[in-house]
Design an enzyme around this catalytic site. Sequence first.
Site, PDB file in Angstrom:
ATOM      1  N   ARG A 161       0.955  -1.170   0.055  1.00 36.34           N
ATOM      2  CA  ARG A 161       0.038   0.067  -0.015  1.00 36.34           C
ATOM      3  C   ARG A 161       0.909   1.145   0.141  1.00 36.34           C
ATOM      4  O   ARG A 161       0.499   2.149  -0.800  1.00 36.34           O
ATOM      5  CB  ARG A 161      -0.965  -0.045   1.320  1.00 36.34           C
ATOM      6  N   ILE A 162       1.723   1.328   0.844  1.00 32.03           N
ATOM      7  CA  ILE A 162       2.645   2.639   1.131  1.00 32.03           C
ATOM      8  C   ILE A 162       3.437   2.766  -0.057  1.00 32.03           C
ATOM      9  O   ILE A 162       3.649   3.660  -0.541  1.00 32.03           O
ATOM     10  CB  ILE A 162       3.341   2.657   2.536  1.00 32.03           C
ATOM     11  N   ASP A 182      10.087  -6.738  -5.124  1.00 34.47           N
ATOM     12  CA  ASP A 182       8.885  -7.234  -4.069  1.00 34.47           C
ATOM     13  C   ASP A 182       8.952  -8.851  -4.597  1.00 34.47           C
ATOM     14  O   ASP A 182       8.862  -9.062  -5.680  1.00 34.47           O
ATOM     15  CB  ASP A 182       7.461  -6.594  -4.369  1.00 34.47           C
ATOM     16  N   THR A 245      10.971   4.596   6.111  1.00 36.15           N
ATOM     17  CA  THR A 245       9.718   4.929   6.862  1.00 36.15           C
ATOM     18  C   THR A 245       9.298   3.750   7.190  1.00 36.15           C
ATOM     19  O   THR A 245       8.022   3.762   7.698  1.00 36.15           O
ATOM     20  CB  THR A 245       8.735   5.782   5.983  1.00 36.15           C
ATOM     21  N   SER A 246       9.905   2.464   7.202  1.00 35.98           N
ATOM     22  CA  SER A 246       9.129   1.291   7.258  1.00 35.98           C
ATOM     23  C   SER A 246       9.737   0.658   8.683  1.00 35.98           C
ATOM     24  O   SER A 246       8.730   0.840   9.562  1.00 35.98           O
ATOM     25  CB  SER A 246       9.446   0.299   6.283  1.00 35.98           C
ATOM     26  N   ARG A 247      10.544   0.196   8.836  1.00 37.04           N
ATOM     27  CA  ARG A 247      10.995  -0.444  10.220  1.00 37.04           C
ATOM     28  C   ARG A 247      12.536  -0.392  10.437  1.00 37.04           C
ATOM     29  O   ARG A 247      13.241  -0.853   9.376  1.00 37.04           O
ATOM     30  CB  ARG A 247      10.670  -1.933  10.508  1.00 37.04           C
ATOM     31  N   ASP A 271      12.900   7.545   9.235  1.00 32.61           N
ATOM     32  CA  ASP A 271      11.803   7.800  10.366  1.00 32.61           C
ATOM     33  C   ASP A 271      11.576   6.884  11.360  1.00 32.61           C
ATOM     34  O   ASP A 271      10.850   7.035  12.182  1.00 32.61           O
ATOM     35  CB  ASP A 271      10.474   7.958   9.419  1.00 32.61           C
ATOM     36  N   GLU A 276      15.004   2.427  18.332  1.00 33.29           N
ATOM     37  CA  GLU A 276      14.033   3.401  18.786  1.00 33.29           C
ATOM     38  C   GLU A 276      12.992   3.250  19.846  1.00 33.29           C
ATOM     39  O   GLU A 276      12.711   3.892  20.513  1.00 33.29           O
ATOM     40  CB  GLU A 276      13.117   3.568  17.287  1.00 33.29           C
TER      41      GLU A 276
END
Length: 357
Positions: A161-162, A182, A245-247, A271, A276
Amino acid sequence: MHLVVFSTKPYDREFFTRANNNPAVTPTPHTITFHSFPLTQSTASLAHEADAVCAFVNDALPGSVLRALRGLPQEVRAILLRCAGYNNVDLATAKNLSLSVANVPAYSPEAVAEFAVALVQTLNRKTHRAYNRVREGNFELSGLMGQTLYGKTVGVVGTGRIGLAFARVMARGFGCKVVATDPFPAEERLKEAVGPDGGNYVELDELLRVSDVVSLHCPLTDDTKHIINGETLAKLKKGAVLVNTSRGGLVNTQSVIAALKSKHLGGLALDVYEGEGELFYQDHSAEIIQDDDLMRLMTFPNVLVSGHQGFFTEEALTEIAECTLRNFDELLNDKPCKNALVRQGQLARRDSLPVRI
Ligand code: NAI
């Protein structure tokens, strides 16, 4: 029914209370207890009157925490994740304990994709540095030169999706070429996203070789842990920028530091960050932060770090709260639940296959 929500901030309480009082979402409001601290083995006992607990991205739910929840006098029956990723939950143990688990797979893919785009352009055009300079009365441009993105190649790792939302903005908004990788290529959806002329699937090595910008949008699994490491960074086009921005666990931090120091990696926007869990979503500004890798990253002028905020829009928070409460109702009232990851002692099909659109 009673829901205990961990790791909450004032905005979580606001959006959950609003959803709980919305008859279209929750015809009979539930009892909701909010805790600001995370769900751990020692705080699990505070869910003693709960039918379900709600956890966030950095709440670790290994077997020991799940067993603690199951061992309470009034056993917790469900784990509601108010996030898309579920790498933080031991799903196999949840299955063995007959604990149901559901997530919120798609609260606003565009929110995260738009944030990734913002990171690309901030890093590229150095608006973070310009902002500070101008406030000090320094209008010098040296050091602020970027690149025109039009015609550049963007590599998208993970076209769910992202990833597809990100590819769409980069192709249709900036006029970039898109290459993607992918294990479950979706040719038609990629074409739909980027337009008939652009977008093709390649192996990761080829993506790294040709891309000017590489953006990570795959989940964190055993297969993808440290997908960006010394070896893969060596295959990256010199000067390319990397956005995650994923993990955090997708990126080996030591390797990116080495690649930044050698100037092979042209820029990095994170991000999310491997370590984290200890830091993000808390104010540590008056403390001595002990994470030397993160502190080293902050010293590079071509590194941007944000505190896992890609999802953080009003629309996404509304959907997260509403979807979590729908999952709660469906799991505990034996209704079909399309977001179930584990239910009635069974792993949902979604657990073994990547979540599809
Ligand atoms: P999704 O499940 O729709 O798509 C993930 C895609 O990655 C799938 O197409 C899957 O086949 C692909 N994939 C799996 N293994 C791969 C590999 N080895 N190489 C390349 N692709 C691979 O997930 P969605 O909704 O697009 O989210 C992506 C990730 O974004 C989530 O797993 C989550 O960790 C992260 N996320 C971050 C947020 C933030 O605030 N920064 C918010 C929401 C999600």
